[in-house]
Design an enzyme around this catalytic site. Structure first.
Site, PDB file in Angstrom:
ATOM      1  CE  LYS A  19      -3.970   4.835  -1.788  1.00 34.65           C
ATOM      2  NZ  LYS A  19      -4.952   4.889  -2.052  1.00 34.65           N
ATOM      3  CE1 TYR A  32      -3.768   1.754   1.458  1.00 35.68           C
ATOM      4  CE2 TYR A  32      -2.406   2.663   2.269  1.00 35.68           C
ATOM      5  CZ  TYR A  32      -3.572   3.039   1.672  1.00 35.68           C
ATOM      6  OH  TYR A  32      -4.575   3.956   1.951  1.00 35.68           O
TER       7      TYR A  32
END
Ligand code: CAA
Length: 240
Positions: A151, A147
């Protein structure tokens, strides 16, 4: 003429708050979702906002879905890349599948959506692309190598594309929410969540509407000089 806005992952959590806030500003809004039909139906019943189902990780599905939205509402002026998933695990336990699913949705999904709308925005000399990144793309997070990488990738994408869009009247910005009271954060084990709240100077989780108000500003015609920026909205938890 009302601006047309498309919000991915727009039927729940932060995305739903964004879709509602843009509608309240007078935009024509389309909200996409990936799987939860029940939530999408409840969202439309509550808001009157039309929903569309496809995976942002699938380039051709994005192309076809966008064509459907534009046939219904007209050319999309404002794209909010909000759809995102977590597959948290410490790296030594993270499977290639957990890595790939998060990259496909949270990073490649942003490419797929933006690439399919970019030509039209360039032609019309107007566009607003707003990428919902995360505090964890800025600082990293234990259990989120996938993640955090996706991101952080969204932030690089934003800065590169802002330079390409500038002369065509297209702004590209990112927002990095901190921990917001949504299903995604509520899925974090309670003990971990409590310790995270302890690290937030304002002493609470954020509200989805607080992110939505930031989107409304970046999406406005008045925000034409703001491009390539990363807006940090995290209650002071991480200061860049
Ligand atoms: N820092 C250091 N060590 C940590 C740690 C941390 N933050 N979290 C866990 N550990 C340690 C544990 O103490 C444990 O150590 P021991 O074996 O010595 O006891 C070890 O790591 C393994 O922990 P677990 O057995 O609990 O491992 P697990 O596989 O069950 O789960 C986890 C680990 C999935 C990462 C879990 O800790 C977790 O869910 N953490 C939260 C991650 C997080 O913040 N996600 C954000 C979701 S919200 C979101 O993503 C939205 C947004 O943009 C902000």
């Amino acid at each position: 003429m009302a601006r047309v806005a498309l919000v991915t992952g727009g039927t729940r959590g932060i995305g739903a708050a964004i879709a509602k806030a843009l509608k309240a500003q007078g935009c024509e809004v389309a909200a996409t979702y990936g799987g939860n039909d029940e939530a999408a139906k409840a969202f439309t019943d509550e808001t009157g906002i039309k929903t569309y189902k496809w995976s942002v990780g699938d380039y051709d599905a994005c192309k076809d879905g966008i064509a459907e939205v534009e046939a219904d509402l007209g050319p999309v002026d404002i794209l909010v890349n909000n759809a995102g998933i977590t597959r948290d695990a410490p790296f030594h336990k993270m499977s290639p599948q957990q890595w790939q699913e998060v990259i496909d949705t949270n990073l490649t999904g942003v490419f797929n959506m933006t690439h399919n709308l970019w030509g039209g925005m360039r032609k019309r000399k107007f566009g607003r692309v707003i990428n919902i990144s995360s505090i964890n793309g800025q600082k990293g997070q234990f259990g989120q190598a996938n993640y955090s990488a996706a991101k952080a990738g969204d932030l690089g994408f934003t800065k590169a594309l802002a330079q390409e869009g500038a002369r065509a009247g297209i702004t590209v910005n990112a927002i990095c929410p901190g921990y917001i009271a949504t299903d995604m954060v509520m899925a974090v084990p309670e003990k971990v969540r409590e310790s995270i709240i302890g690290q937030i100077p304002v002493g609470r989780l954020g509200e989805a509407e607080e992110i939505a108000r930031t989107v409304v500003f970046l999406a406005s015609d008045d925000a034409g000089f703001v491009t390539g920026s990363t807006m940090t909205v995290n209650g002071g938890q991480y200061l860049t």
